[in-house]
Design a protein around this motif. Structure first.
Motif, PDB file in Angstrom:
ATOM      1  N   ASN A   1      17.053 130.734 -38.980  1.00 25.08           N
ATOM      2  CA  ASN A   1      18.230 130.153 -38.332  1.00 25.08           C
ATOM      3  C   ASN A   1      17.877 129.005 -37.391  1.00 25.08           C
ATOM      4  O   ASN A   1      18.732 128.180 -37.055  1.00 25.08           O
TER       5      ASN A   1
ATOM      6  N   ASP B   1      18.857 125.712 -38.878  1.00 24.98           N
ATOM      7  CA  ASP B   1      20.206 125.516 -39.422  1.00 24.98           C
ATOM      8  C   ASP B   1      20.882 124.248 -38.914  1.00 24.98           C
ATOM      9  O   ASP B   1      21.450 123.478 -39.683  1.00 24.98           O
ATOM     10  N   ASP B   2      20.851 124.031 -37.596  1.00 23.29           N
ATOM     11  CA  ASP B   2      21.518 122.854 -37.043  1.00 23.29           C
ATOM     12  C   ASP B   2      20.908 121.570 -37.584  1.00 23.29           C
ATOM     13  O   ASP B   2      21.626 120.618 -37.920  1.00 23.29           O
TER      14      ASP B   2
ATOM     15  N   GLU C   1      21.847 121.120 -41.265  1.00 28.42           N
ATOM     16  CA  GLU C   1      23.248 120.706 -41.381  1.00 28.42           C
ATOM     17  C   GLU C   1      23.402 119.229 -41.060  1.00 28.42           C
ATOM     18  O   GLU C   1      24.107 118.487 -41.748  1.00 28.42           O
ATOM     19  N   ASN C   2      22.729 118.789 -40.022  1.00 27.97           N
ATOM     20  CA  ASN C   2      22.812 117.398 -39.618  1.00 27.97           C
ATOM     21  C   ASN C   2      22.190 116.465 -40.649  1.00 27.97           C
ATOM     22  O   ASN C   2      22.732 115.408 -40.972  1.00 27.97           O
TER      23      ASN C   2
ATOM     24  N   ILE D   1      22.144 116.664 -32.884  1.00 25.19           N
ATOM     25  CA  ILE D   1      22.001 118.107 -32.715  1.00 25.19           C
ATOM     26  C   ILE D   1      22.229 118.474 -31.254  1.00 25.19           C
ATOM     27  O   ILE D   1      21.598 117.896 -30.360  1.00 25.19           O
TER      28      ILE D   1
ATOM     29  N   LYS E   1      21.404 120.974 -29.425  1.00 25.86           N
ATOM     30  CA  LYS E   1      20.165 121.405 -28.776  1.00 25.86           C
ATOM     31  C   LYS E   1      19.028 121.210 -29.765  1.00 25.86           C
ATOM     32  O   LYS E   1      18.913 121.936 -30.748  1.00 25.86           O
ATOM     33  N   GLN E   2      18.197 120.209 -29.508  1.00 26.04           N
ATOM     34  CA  GLN E   2      17.129 119.909 -30.452  1.00 26.04           C
ATOM     35  C   GLN E   2      16.123 121.059 -30.493  1.00 26.04           C
ATOM     36  O   GLN E   2      15.697 121.553 -29.446  1.00 26.04           O
TER      37      GLN E   2
END
Length: 208
Positions: free
Chosen positions: A191, A194-195, A198-199, A12, A14-15
Motif C-alpha cells: 500500500n 498506491d498513491d 495512482e499519480n 502526492i 505525502k511523498q
C-alpha cells in the motif's frame, strides 16, 4: 505536458520515503549453541547482555550492532583485520558511518566491500541509497539495478528504483518498478506505493 510530468511527486499529498539501509544479517548457523546448551539470546537471557564465546568477530559485531551498542564498529573493524566476513563487515561499518553523517567514509566502506565482492547485494543497495540522498540519480539507479540483478526478489529495491524513475520523469519505468514492488511486498507494505502508482497512472493517461 512537460510541466505536469516534471511535477509527478508534487501531486502526492505525502511523498513516500524510500526504504533505508540494509544491514548484512547472515550468520554462521553452526556456531550457535547446540540443543541443550544455554541460549544467551533467549528473551530471558538477553538482558544479561553477555555475548557467547563461540562466535566469530563478525557475528559478535552483528549482535552488538543489532543492540545499537557503540562497540559494534570496533568489533567490525576487528572482523576485517582478522579476515572474517570482510565484505559484510565493511558494508555494515558503512551503515554506521552513514548514520553518523560521515558520508564520505560510508561511500568508502561500501566501495571496499564491492572491491572484495562485486556482487554484494547490500553494498549495491546501500550505495544506491547514498547516491539517492546525494541527488545523483544516475548512479543511484545503476546500483539499485545491480542490486536487483543479484537479489531479484527484494521488494524495497524496486520501490526505491521506482522513486528514481519517477524523479527522472520516466513514467513507464516507474510504473514497472512499483508494480514489481507490489508483486513482491506484503499487502500492507504494498500500500506504500498506491498513491505514487495512482499519480503515475494519471500522468500516463494525460500523455496518451
Amino acid at each position: 505536458m512537460g510541466r505536469i510530468v516534471g511535477k509527478i511527486l508534487d501531486f502526492i499529498p505525502k511523498q513516500p520515503d524510500k526504504f533505508g539501509f540494509e544491514r548484512v544479517r547472515k550468520r554462521k548457523k553452526t556456531r550457535f549453541p547446540n540443543k541443550g546448551q544455554l541460549n544467551l539470546f533467549s528473551p530471558a537471557a538477553a538482558q544479561l547482555l553477555k555475548l557467547p564465546t563461540n562466535i566469530g568477530p563478525f557475528e559478535e559485531a552483528l549482535l552488538l550492532d543489532e543492540r545499537d551498542d557503540a562497540r559494534a564498529e570496533e568489533a567490525y573493524l576487528r572482523a576485517i583485520e582478522e579476515g572474517d566476513d570482510v565484505a559484510d563487515a565493511y558494508c555494515n561499518v558503512g551503515i554506521i558511518m552513514s548514520k553518523r553523517g560521515m558520508t564520505a567514509q560510508a561511500f568508502d566502506c561500501f566501495t571496499k566491500s564491492l572491491e572484495l565482492d562485486p556482487r554484494h547485494f547490500e553494498s549495491h543497495y546501500n550505495l544506491g541509497n547514498l547516491y539517492f540522498e546525494a541527488g545523483d540519480l544516475r548512479l543511484a539507479r545503476m546500483h539499485y539495478e545491480l542490486a536487483a540483478e543479484v537479489v531479484p526478489d527484494h521488494a524495497g529495491t524496486y520501490f526505491n528504483l521506482g522513486l528514481v524513475h519517477a524523479m527522472n520523469n520516466d513514467v513507464v519505468s516507474a510504473l514497472n518498478s512499483l508494480g514489481k514492488y507490489k508483486s513482491l511486498a506484503s499487502k500492507e507494505e504494498g500500500n506504500k506505493a498506491d498513491d505514487l502508482l495512482e499519480n503515475l497512472q494519471r500522468v500516463m493517461n494525460v500523455q496518451r
